[in-house]
Design a protein around this motif. Structure first.
Motif, PDB file in Angstrom:
ATOM      1  N   PRO A 163       1.135  -1.186  -0.290  1.00  0.00           N
ATOM      2  CA  PRO A 163       0.087   0.012  -0.358  1.00  0.00           C
ATOM      3  C   PRO A 163       1.106   0.922   0.279  1.00  0.00           C
ATOM      4  O   PRO A 163       1.789   1.496   0.584  1.00  0.00           O
ATOM      5  N   LYS A 164       0.245   2.490  -0.754  1.00  0.00           N
ATOM      6  CA  LYS A 164       1.100   3.435  -0.329  1.00  0.00           C
ATOM      7  C   LYS A 164       1.190   3.932   0.993  1.00  0.00           C
ATOM      8  O   LYS A 164      -0.151   4.297   0.378  1.00  0.00           O
ATOM      9  N   ARG A 165       1.665   5.173   1.067  1.00  0.00           N
ATOM     10  CA  ARG A 165       2.155   5.661   2.354  1.00  0.00           C
ATOM     11  C   ARG A 165       1.279   7.305   2.235  1.00  0.00           C
ATOM     12  O   ARG A 165       1.532   7.360   1.205  1.00  0.00           O
ATOM     13  N   GLU A 166       0.789   7.377   2.990  1.00  0.00           N
ATOM     14  CA  GLU A 166       0.232   8.689   3.220  1.00  0.00           C
ATOM     15  C   GLU A 166       0.570   9.188   4.423  1.00  0.00           C
ATOM     16  O   GLU A 166       1.159   8.792   4.898  1.00  0.00           O
ATOM     17  N   LEU A 167       0.734  10.766   3.861  1.00  0.00           N
ATOM     18  CA  LEU A 167       1.317  11.908   4.149  1.00  0.00           C
ATOM     19  C   LEU A 167      -0.029  12.101   5.457  1.00  0.00           C
ATOM     20  O   LEU A 167      -0.735  12.942   5.302  1.00  0.00           O
ATOM     21  N   VAL A 168       0.587  12.407   6.903  1.00  0.00           N
ATOM     22  CA  VAL A 168       0.264  12.530   7.484  1.00  0.00           C
ATOM     23  C   VAL A 168       1.002  14.106   8.338  1.00  0.00           C
ATOM     24  O   VAL A 168       1.888  14.260   8.139  1.00  0.00           O
ATOM     25  N   ALA A 169      -0.276  14.931   8.622  1.00  0.00           N
ATOM     26  CA  ALA A 169       0.021  16.450   8.853  1.00  0.00           C
ATOM     27  C   ALA A 169       0.006  15.976  10.550  1.00  0.00           C
ATOM     28  O   ALA A 169      -0.528  15.784  11.291  1.00  0.00           O
ATOM     29  N   VAL A 170       1.438  16.628  11.649  1.00  0.00           N
ATOM     30  CA  VAL A 170       1.849  16.370  12.417  1.00  0.00           C
ATOM     31  C   VAL A 170       2.003  17.294  13.125  1.00  0.00           C
ATOM     32  O   VAL A 170       2.444  18.281  12.468  1.00  0.00           O
ATOM     33  N   PRO A 171       0.811  18.176  13.885  1.00  0.00           N
ATOM     34  CA  PRO A 171       1.399  19.185  14.631  1.00  0.00           C
ATOM     35  C   PRO A 171       2.459  19.650  14.660  1.00  0.00           C
ATOM     36  O   PRO A 171       2.233  18.939  16.274  1.00  0.00           O
ATOM     37  N   THR A 172       3.075  20.809  15.494  1.00  0.00           N
ATOM     38  CA  THR A 172       4.283  20.608  15.930  1.00  0.00           C
ATOM     39  C   THR A 172       4.859  22.327  16.447  1.00  0.00           C
ATOM     40  O   THR A 172       3.870  23.335  15.672  1.00  0.00           O
ATOM     41  N   HIS A 173       5.607  22.415  17.301  1.00  0.00           N
ATOM     42  CA  HIS A 173       5.258  23.327  18.198  1.00  0.00           C
ATOM     43  C   HIS A 173       7.352  23.875  17.762  1.00  0.00           C
ATOM     44  O   HIS A 173       7.577  23.496  18.080  1.00  0.00           O
ATOM     45  N   VAL A 174       7.547  25.518  16.701  1.00  0.00           N
ATOM     46  CA  VAL A 174       8.508  25.516  16.522  1.00  0.00           C
ATOM     47  C   VAL A 174       8.754  26.489  17.080  1.00  0.00           C
ATOM     48  O   VAL A 174       7.832  27.593  18.048  1.00  0.00           O
ATOM     49  N   LEU A 175      10.571  26.984  17.613  1.00  0.00           N
ATOM     50  CA  LEU A 175      10.676  27.679  18.317  1.00  0.00           C
ATOM     51  C   LEU A 175      10.688  29.589  18.108  1.00  0.00           C
ATOM     52  O   LEU A 175      11.795  29.358  17.207  1.00  0.00           O
ATOM     53  N   PRO A 176       9.893  30.000  19.252  1.00  0.00           N
ATOM     54  CA  PRO A 176      10.240  31.375  18.146  1.00  0.00           C
ATOM     55  C   PRO A 176      11.608  32.136  18.201  1.00  0.00           C
ATOM     56  O   PRO A 176      12.021  31.404  18.928  1.00  0.00           O
ATOM     57  N   SER A 177      11.601  33.027  16.955  1.00  0.00           N
ATOM     58  CA  SER A 177      12.695  33.733  17.253  1.00  0.00           C
ATOM     59  C   SER A 177      12.188  35.478  18.224  1.00  0.00           C
ATOM     60  O   SER A 177      11.830  35.798  18.730  1.00  0.00           O
ATOM     61  N   PHE A 178      13.152  34.829  19.250  1.00  0.00           N
ATOM     62  CA  PHE A 178      13.557  36.116  20.562  1.00  0.00           C
ATOM     63  C   PHE A 178      14.767  37.458  19.976  1.00  0.00           C
ATOM     64  O   PHE A 178      14.905  38.367  21.616  1.00  0.00           O
ATOM     65  N   ASP A 179      14.930  37.697  18.928  1.00  0.00           N
ATOM     66  CA  ASP A 179      15.894  38.742  18.465  1.00  0.00           C
ATOM     67  C   ASP A 179      15.321  39.861  18.869  1.00  0.00           C
ATOM     68  O   ASP A 179      16.251  40.819  19.970  1.00  0.00           O
ATOM     69  N   SER A 180      14.102  40.389  19.056  1.00  0.00           N
ATOM     70  CA  SER A 180      13.485  42.134  19.148  1.00  0.00           C
ATOM     71  C   SER A 180      13.789  41.509  20.899  1.00  0.00           C
ATOM     72  O   SER A 180      14.239  42.766  20.645  1.00  0.00           O
TER      73      SER A 180
END
Length: 289
Positions: free
Chosen positions: A106-123
């Motif tokens: 069977p073909k593998r289906e791409l599943v969307a996985v929620p992720t939390h990306v670290l924001p930038s704190f440069d400012s």
């Protein structure tokens, strides 16, 4: 220098055969009459002069000097390589009629996985660094070299601290996911960037050194709490407890002091801990609906 040999027969008769042979075989060194007399004396004694060997003739070789180039070899080699490549291309590599006994894959289906990306704190980091020079005494600010080093260390501190505070707030609000352990590791690396350079003497002014000591203390607390939070999460337990919250409050006090917040306006970790404990006891005592 010795006198030349006399060609007289008496003088030659006293010479040995070897001496006479030397005279006879080296005519260019002596007078011709002396050489001729030496040869005659050798002939009288019956000593034959050695015959010079005839020059060797060059042996004929089977192959001529100029061998014509074998132009037929390169085309033959190319044809051989082409034939080998064709044979390998058409060589059977397996059973073309083979089928998977379990059916088609069977073909593998791409599943969307929620992720939390670290924001930038440069400012935010830039704004915090802009506040720090005003908290230093005026005489210390005149030492521009020390102040520059102090702000470089402070930048590393705020880059790690802002990221740590973000992870704490996410855990407090239960908004973390499977990316949390990796985010903790990234934050710990930022703390190591600071602590690895604090072992050196940066020749800072007294107030600057005291502030850097506070940064070092905050780094140690954050590293311990983040490591504990990661372990709790991986074991399936809540990543925060009252002790970890208290340590977070103690770092918050250090943050406020570094930014020049007056002591009267800073939080008090023990009071915050007591307030949370009382709120938890009240929640447990209230009837469950």
């Amino acid at each position: 220098m010795s006198a030349p040999l006399s060609p007289g027969p008496d003088s030659l008769q006293s010479k040995t055969d070897a001496e006479l042979l030397f005279l006879a075989q080296n005519p260019s060194f002596y007078h011709p009459d002396l050489v001729r007399a030496a040869r005659q004396e050798l002939a009288r004694r019956g000593v034959a002069l050695p015959v010079a060997p005839a020059p060797e003739t060059a042996q004929a070789t089977d192959e001529p000097d100029d061998v014509p180039p074998r132009r037929w070899q390169l085309p033959a080699l190319l044809l051989g390589l082409l034939g080998l490549a064709a044979a390998l291309y058409w060589w059977p590599v397996g059973n073309k009629n083979w089928k998977n006994k379990l059916g088609p894959v069977p073909k593998r289906e791409l599943v969307a996985v929620p992720t939390h990306v670290l924001p930038s704190f440069d400012s935010l980091t830039t704004a915090q660094l802009g506040q720090m020079p005003a908290t230093l005494p005026t005489p210390e600010r005149r030492d521009t070299t020390a102040q520059r080093k102090f702000l470089l260390l402070a930048r590393r501190f705020w880059e790690a601290e802002n990221q740590s505070d973000y992870l704490y707030q996410q855990a407090l609000a239960a908004r973390i996911d499977s990316t949390f352990p990796g985010q903790v590791d990234l934050t710990l690396d930022k703390w190591r960037r600071l602590t690895s350079v604090l072992v050196y003497d940066h020749k800072l002014q007294p107030t600057m050194s005291a502030r850097v000591a506070s940064m070092h203390h905050a780094a140690l607390v954050r590293r311990e709490t983040l490591t504990t939070m990661k372990g709790l999460y991986l074991s399936g337990r809540p990543p925060l407890d009252q002790g970890l919250m208290y340590f977070n409050d103690s770092v918050t006090v250090l943050r406020q002091a570094l930014l020049g917040v007056p002591a009267a306006r800073r939080i008090r970790p023990m009071e915050e801990l007591r307030r949370r404990v009382e709120a938890e006891e009240a929640r447990q005592a209230s009837p469950q609906v």
